[in-house]
Design a protein around this motif. Structure first.
Motif, short mmCIF file in Angstrom:
data_model
loop_
_atom_site.label_atom_id
_atom_site.label_comp_id
_atom_site.label_asym_id
_atom_site.label_seq_id
_atom_site.Cartn_x
_atom_site.Cartn_y
_atom_site.Cartn_z
N ASN A 81 -28.76 -17.14 -19.17
CA ASN A 81 -29.41 -16.04 -18.47
C ASN A 81 -29.21 -16.23 -16.96
O ASN A 81 -29.88 -17.05 -16.33
N ARG A 82 -28.32 -15.47 -16.39
CA ARG A 82 -27.99 -15.61 -14.96
C ARG A 82 -29.16 -15.24 -14.06
O ARG A 82 -29.33 -15.82 -12.99
N GLU A 83 -29.94 -14.25 -14.47
CA GLU A 83 -31.07 -13.82 -13.66
C GLU A 83 -32.11 -14.94 -13.52
O GLU A 83 -32.61 -15.20 -12.43
N THR A 84 -32.42 -15.61 -14.61
CA THR A 84 -33.37 -16.73 -14.56
C THR A 84 -32.82 -17.87 -13.72
O THR A 84 -33.55 -18.48 -12.95
N THR A 85 -31.53 -18.14 -13.86
CA THR A 85 -30.89 -19.18 -13.05
C THR A 85 -31.02 -18.85 -11.57
O THR A 85 -31.38 -19.71 -10.76
N SER A 86 -30.75 -17.61 -11.22
CA SER A 86 -30.83 -17.17 -9.82
C SER A 86 -32.26 -17.25 -9.29
O SER A 86 -32.49 -17.67 -8.16
N ARG A 87 -33.22 -16.85 -10.11
CA ARG A 87 -34.62 -16.94 -9.69
C ARG A 87 -35.03 -18.39 -9.44
O ARG A 87 -35.77 -18.68 -8.51
N GLY A 88 -34.56 -19.27 -10.29
CA GLY A 88 -34.86 -20.69 -10.11
C GLY A 88 -34.29 -21.22 -8.81
O GLY A 88 -34.96 -21.95 -8.07
N ARG A 89 -33.08 -20.86 -8.51
CA ARG A 89 -32.45 -21.29 -7.25
C ARG A 89 -33.20 -20.70 -6.05
O ARG A 89 -33.38 -21.38 -5.04
#
Length: 54
Positions: free
Chosen positions: A31-39
C-alpha cells in the motif's frame, strides 16, 4: 531540561515510531499511500524535534 521539553520529545518519538510502523505496514501490504503517510509522519516528527533544539 524542563518537563515540557521531555514531554514534547516523547510525543515526537511516538510520532516517529508510529510513522515507522505505518511505513513498514505499507511496504508489507504493498500500500503506497500508507507507506507515504508513514514517511510523512516521520518527517514531521523530525522537523518538530529539530525546531525544539533551536
Amino acid at each position: 531540561m524542563s518537563a515540557k521539553n521531555n514531554k514534547d520529545k516523547l510525543k515526537n518519538k511516538i510520532e516517529d515510531l508510529g510513522g515507522r510502523a505505518k511505513e513498514a505496514i505499507g511496504r508489507a501490504t504493498g500500500n503506497r499511500e500508507t507507506t507515504s503517510r508513514g514517511r510523512a509522519d516521520q518527517a514531521k516528527a523530525s522537523l518538530k524535534d529539530a525546531g525544539e533544539k533551536v
